[in-house]
Write an enzyme that holds these catalytic residues in place. Structure first.
Site, PDB file in Angstrom:
ATOM      1  N   SER A  43       0.803  -1.224   0.000  1.00  0.00           N
ATOM      2  CA  SER A  43       0.000   0.000   0.000  1.00  0.00           C
ATOM      3  C   SER A  43       0.836   1.274   0.000  1.00  0.00           C
ATOM      4  CB  SER A  43      -0.926   0.024   1.221  1.00  0.00           C
ATOM      5  OG  SER A  43      -0.164  -0.081   2.409  1.00  0.00           O
ATOM      6  N   ASP A 331      -3.121   8.423   7.528  1.00  0.00           N
ATOM      7  CA  ASP A 331      -4.043   7.540   8.250  1.00  0.00           C
ATOM      8  C   ASP A 331      -3.238   6.657   9.189  1.00  0.00           C
ATOM      9  OD1 ASP A 331      -3.049   5.401   6.793  1.00  0.00           O
ATOM     10  OD2 ASP A 331      -4.807   5.200   5.501  1.00  0.00           O
ATOM     11  N   HIS A 334      -0.273   5.003   7.053  1.00  0.00           N
ATOM     12  CA  HIS A 334       0.284   5.580   5.819  1.00  0.00           C
ATOM     13  C   HIS A 334       0.611   7.061   5.999  1.00  0.00           C
ATOM     14  CE1 HIS A 334      -2.365   2.180   4.650  1.00  0.00           C
ATOM     15  NE2 HIS A 334      -1.291   1.847   3.964  1.00  0.00           N
TER      16      HIS A 334
END
Ligand SMILES: *[C@@H]1O[C@H](CO)[C@@H](O)[C@H](O)[C@H]1NC(C)=O
Ligand SMILES: *[C@@H]1O[C@H](CO)[C@@H](O)[C@H](O)[C@H]1NC(C)=O
Ligand SMILES: *[C@@H]1O[C@H](CO)[C@@H](O)[C@H](O)[C@H]1NC(C)=O
Ligand SMILES: *[C@@H]1O[C@H](CO)[C@@H](O)[C@H](O)[C@H]1NC(C)=O
Ligand SMILES: *[C@@H]1O[C@H](CO)[C@@H](O)[C@H](O)[C@H]1NC(C)=O
Ligand SMILES: *[C@@H]1O[C@H](CO)[C@@H](O)[C@H](O)[C@H]1NC(C)=O
Ligand SMILES: CC(=O)N[C@H]1CO[C@H](CO)[C@@H](O)[C@@H]1O
Length: 367
Positions: A43, A331, A334
């Site tokens: 991610s 978040d 991340h």
């Protein structure tokens, strides 16, 4: 000064994969300066591939507040804006490497195969392309290029090109949440398996020509807001269980890469010490120009660790900060675009104590 005649073979190729159609509109071949940027990862590096695996259902990263610093262009990147591989493409005077699965992408400067949730060890997971699937997609692209320009030119192109990789974090996140009572020796043998499989991945790319590898090591997982919220008994301190597993991995990775470079002729690499670079930003945010390091910009809970964008069903309540630039983390797991730029700068021209033995600029400059 007379310049060698340099010309490009401009090619247009199609891959038909079930319902997906990718257009490879590329210029490859006899320009011996031309280098591609291939990205493999999780991610942290996913530029929006996963939305094309979802059969029309949505992922939070494709809607507000993801992309909020880019006029709300929610591209599927898990950040308020650009991610590290995007900046690397720009620093190298190239286009941002496009998502492999995005129809009509132009792969002439490179391609990004990364997929949020990707693991080294898992082979098949719904809605995710793990390392194995990403390597097989690289193989598809490599074969198409070889078909167009010939095996020899293609191999030379792959030798000049750069492979940027971020993998491993999800393996340790999954292992430690699924096996809270694992013994130290189980943790070590799991780590050995991850590093061995990852090393095999590098060898596979080397076998197709790859010589220049840039690898981000595993981050300070135990300090992520997401993890702090899973273990409220830690009262906000970092989870040493997750930290120590990441550290073990990073040491073994560094040894494995050193061994590969001794064994495989021409194998060059850089490791970004992401563990240190991000950990120091989280714990000492102001040193890097941030106001907040330990709490995410977007999410809910004590550290905004979960459900940014509303979680999987999009219905959970969450808060968003008004100035993501003041935050290290966007978040619970991340980084913000501003952090991503700093990390990309470290990868690009960081000193050897952060990015070494080569940095990315040096890898690109090598013939
Ligand atoms: C793809 O990008 C290259 C380099 O920017 C360009 O020369 C080529 O025309 C593009 N191909 C298409 C079909 O747009
Ligand atoms: C982005 O979307 C949010 C929520 O819909 C809205 O409040 C904000 O004004 C938008 N920002 C821009 C730049 O369009
Ligand atoms: C999407 O559909 C395909 C084909 O029906 C299926 O194999 C795949 O598992 C589905 N993916 C998701 C994320 O539901
Ligand atoms: C782990 O150990 C704890 C405490 O001994 C126990 O309560 C828990 O059920 C165990 N968890 C698993 C998944 O075995
Ligand atoms: C890679 O992982 C698989 C399990 O997913 C394991 O069976 C295999 O032995 C591993 N390979 C290496 C080289 O360790
Ligand atoms: C890395 O080295 C540079 C000087 O080359 C120094 O300024 C910096 O503080 C060092 N960073 C770390 C983390 O040791
Ligand atoms: C330079 C600096 O302030 N370093 C600190 C970073 O954060 C760690 C953990 O909180 C401290 O131990 C360092 O002193």
């Amino acid at each position: 000064m007379a310049r060698p005649t340099s010309f490009l073979f401009c090619v247009m190729m199609m891959i038909f994969a079930t319902t997906l159609m990718n257009t490879i509109n590329g210029c490859y071949g006899a320009d011996h300066q031309h280098k591609l940027l291939f990205v493999i990862g999780d991610s942290l590096f996913d530029p929006g591939n996963n939305q094309y695996l979802m059969n029309g259902s949505t992922s939070p990263a494709t809607s507000y507040p993801y992309g909020m610093s880019m006029h709300n262009h929610s591209s599927g990147r898990l950040s308020d804006g650009l991610i590290v591989p995007d900046f690397i493409g720009l620093f190298a005077n190239k286009k941002v490497p496009p998502p492999f699965l995005k129809p009509g992408s132009n792969f002439s400067d490179g391609v990004n195969f990364a997929s949020a949730g990707a693991r080294v060890l898992e082979e098949h997971s719904t809605g995710v392309m793990n390392m194995k699937a990403q390597l097989s997609n690289f193989d598809k692209v490599a074969k198409l290029i070889a078909k167009k320009v010939g095996d020899e030119e293609a191999k030379k192109l792959f030798m000049r090109s750069v492979y940027l990789i971020s993998l491993g974090g999800n393996d340790y996140f999954g292992f430690n949440t699924d096996n809270p009572n694992a013994t130290q020796s189980q943790r070590i043998s799991y780590m050995r398996m991850v590093v061995a499989n990852l090393t095999n991945g590098f060898k596979e790319i080397y076998g197709k020509g790859g010589r220049k590898f840039a690898i981000q090591n595993v981050g300070p997982l135990g300090c992520y807001p997401m993890i702090k919220q899973m273990y409220p008994e830690l009262k906000g301190s970092c989870s040493s269980k997750f930290l120590s597993h990441a550290k073990l991995h990073n040491k073994a990775l560094s040894n494995a890469l050193k061994k590969l470079s001794n064994k495989l002729p021409g194998f060059k690499y850089s490791i970004l010490d992401y563990y240190y670079a991000l950990g120091d930003r989280i714990n000492n945010a102001t040193k890097y120009g941030f106001k907040v390091g330990k709490i995410a910009c977007c999410g809910n809970g004590d550290y905004n660790g979960n459900n940014c964008g509303g979680g999987h069903d999009g219905k959970e309540a969450f808060k968003v900060c008004s100035h993501p630039d003041e935050y290290v983390l966007f978040d619970g797991g991340h980084t913000t675009m501003r952090t991503n730029r700093q990390l990309a700068e470290l990868l690009w021209n960081g000193k050897p104590n952060i990015t070494g033995p080569y940095n990315l600029k040096q890898l690109f400059d090598l013939p």
